[in-house]
Design a protein around this motif. Structure first.
Motif, mmCIF file in Angstrom:
data_model
loop_
_atom_site.group_PDB
_atom_site.id
_atom_site.type_symbol
_atom_site.label_atom_id
_atom_site.label_comp_id
_atom_site.label_asym_id
_atom_site.label_seq_id
_atom_site.Cartn_x
_atom_site.Cartn_y
_atom_site.Cartn_z
ATOM 1 N N ASP A 1 0.782 -1.073 -0.024
ATOM 2 C CA ASP A 1 -0.166 -0.075 0.193
ATOM 3 C C ASP A 1 0.756 1.306 0.122
ATOM 4 O OD1 ASP A 1 -1.394 2.217 1.930
ATOM 5 O OD2 ASP A 1 -2.782 1.272 0.404
ATOM 6 N N PRO A 2 0.794 1.922 -0.975
ATOM 7 C CA PRO A 2 1.607 3.322 -1.161
ATOM 8 C C PRO A 2 1.636 4.198 0.049
ATOM 9 C CG PRO A 2 0.339 2.894 -3.265
ATOM 10 C CD PRO A 2 -0.008 2.171 -2.260
ATOM 11 N N ALA A 3 0.310 4.358 0.698
ATOM 12 C CA ALA A 3 0.433 5.261 1.949
ATOM 13 C C ALA A 3 1.135 4.783 3.021
ATOM 14 C CB ALA A 3 -1.044 5.273 2.350
ATOM 15 N N SER B 1 9.755 9.138 -5.950
ATOM 16 C CA SER B 1 9.561 9.393 -7.163
ATOM 17 C C SER B 1 8.491 8.840 -7.738
ATOM 18 C CB SER B 1 11.053 9.459 -7.897
ATOM 19 O OG SER B 1 11.955 10.316 -7.442
ATOM 20 N N ALA B 2 8.271 7.422 -7.313
ATOM 21 C CA ALA B 2 7.115 6.712 -7.921
ATOM 22 C C ALA B 2 5.973 6.750 -7.006
ATOM 23 C CB ALA B 2 7.708 5.061 -7.927
ATOM 24 N N ILE C 1 5.503 0.317 -4.995
ATOM 25 C CA ILE C 1 6.856 -0.484 -5.308
ATOM 26 C C ILE C 1 6.959 -0.773 -6.924
ATOM 27 C CG2 ILE C 1 7.778 -2.613 -4.706
ATOM 28 C CD1 ILE C 1 6.709 -2.104 -2.072
ATOM 29 N N ALA C 2 5.928 -0.899 -7.370
ATOM 30 C CA ALA C 2 6.035 -1.714 -8.885
ATOM 31 C C ALA C 2 6.554 -0.617 -9.779
ATOM 32 C CB ALA C 2 4.465 -2.159 -9.164
ATOM 33 N N ASP C 3 6.369 0.592 -9.272
ATOM 34 C CA ASP C 3 6.770 1.501 -10.407
ATOM 35 C C ASP C 3 8.103 2.447 -10.002
ATOM 36 O OD1 ASP C 3 4.573 1.630 -12.095
ATOM 37 O OD2 ASP C 3 3.413 2.695 -10.770
ATOM 38 N N ALA C 4 8.931 2.072 -8.885
ATOM 39 C CA ALA C 4 10.163 2.500 -8.513
ATOM 40 C C ALA C 4 11.306 2.172 -9.476
ATOM 41 C CB ALA C 4 10.437 2.044 -7.063
ATOM 42 N N ASP C 5 12.048 3.024 -9.803
ATOM 43 C CA ASP C 5 13.240 3.021 -10.738
ATOM 44 C C ASP C 5 14.396 2.798 -10.062
ATOM 45 O OD1 ASP C 5 15.330 3.248 -12.469
ATOM 46 O OD2 ASP C 5 14.833 5.266 -13.121
ATOM 47 N N LEU C 6 14.596 1.346 -10.117
ATOM 48 C CA LEU C 6 15.842 0.999 -8.962
ATOM 49 C C LEU C 6 17.390 0.609 -9.936
ATOM 50 C CD1 LEU C 6 13.644 -1.517 -7.041
ATOM 51 C CD2 LEU C 6 14.339 0.962 -6.323
ATOM 52 N N ARG D 1 6.920 -3.278 -12.830
ATOM 53 C CA ARG D 1 5.740 -3.142 -13.543
ATOM 54 C C ARG D 1 6.034 -3.349 -15.175
ATOM 55 N NH1 ARG D 1 0.971 -1.679 -12.138
ATOM 56 N NH2 ARG D 1 1.945 -0.001 -10.435
ATOM 57 N N ASP D 2 6.945 -2.600 -15.438
ATOM 58 C CA ASP D 2 7.633 -2.837 -16.876
ATOM 59 C C ASP D 2 7.936 -4.370 -17.147
ATOM 60 O OD1 ASP D 2 7.224 -0.377 -17.283
ATOM 61 O OD2 ASP D 2 9.411 0.492 -16.814
#
Length: 234
Positions: free
Chosen positions: A60-62, A106-107, A111-116, A176-177
């Motif tokens: 959960d993002p929050a 930044s995402a 978690i699925a959209d984080a640029d790591l 996600r990508d």
């Protein structure tokens, strides 16, 4: 080492078809080193709270934002709390942890959209590991305990405790990508794959384990019926 280890532990949170193998990297910075051995030992007890925060984080993002904000408050204190002997290493750990926190921020803490992609730099990872080991040795010698929970148990092979091996490539795009790419590789269209990746409940343990049965409802939501699945299977 608390930050070094939990970047790996939290990787399993967003696992669907794959788990993220997080390893924070270091970027250097100014060190302070205003603490003493005694004050450092008092400060180290707070690292257990950070362990608990990481262990309780979900997808959960929050909740992720709230937890990582508390972690950020802790790691920002590291350089000032550290004695001179480990001040530079404490700054390395703090900077590495901040890279991870900033990536999630930044995402929007999804978690699925984080640029790591920064994690793919092996030299930075090695620098962080070395700094963490020096802090662990100092803390064990001065405080009679490691910094954070014992690494030995948490650094074990994920397959030994029911987890799966990670095939996530930090340089290959977001989770996600890469999920979309995996779905496309079995014959789904980009639209179908994107729909699945957008609707999967990553908090579901069955989804985390890659159980196809747990994904059938999402397939239906995305207009992928049994006939379509049969077509892919053939």
């Amino acid at each position: 080492m608390i930050i070094r280890r939990h970047t790996s532990a939290r990787s399993r949170l967003a696992a669907g078809a794959a788990a993220i193998a997080l390893a924070a990297s270091a970027c250097g910075g100014d060190s302070s080193g205003g603490g003493t051995a005694a004050s450092w030992c008092d400060f180290v007890t707070e690292s257990d709270v950070v362990d608990e925060i990481f262990d309780s984080l979900g997808v959960d993002p929050a909740e992720t934002e709230s937890g990582l904000k508390r972690v950020e408050e802790f790691v920002k204190r590291l350089p000032n709390e550290a004695p001179p002997e480990i001040a530079e290493d404490a700054t390395t750990i703090a900077d590495g942890a901040q890279l991870l926190i900033d990536a999630f921020a930044s995402a929007d803490f999804d978690i699925a959209d984080a640029d790591l992609s920064f994690m793919s730099d092996s030299e930075l990872e090695a620098n962080l590991d070395a700094a963490g080991e020096r802090i662990d040795v100092y803390t064990q010698n001065e405080c009679g305990r490691p910094f954070g929970e014992d690494d030995a148990a948490s650094d074990s092979d994920p397959s030994e405790d029911g987890g799966s091996d990670s095939d996530f490539d930090p340089a290959g795009g977001t989770l996600r990508d890469q999920l979309i790419a995996q779905f496309e590789s079995i014959g789904l269209t980009n639209e179908e794959s994107s729909c699945i990746a957008a609707n999967l409940d990553f908090s579901d343990p069955a989804v985390q384990s890659g159980d196809v049965a747990a994904m059938l409802d999402v397939f239906g939501e995305c207009g992928i019926g049994l006939d379509r699945l049969a077509e892919l299977g053939s």
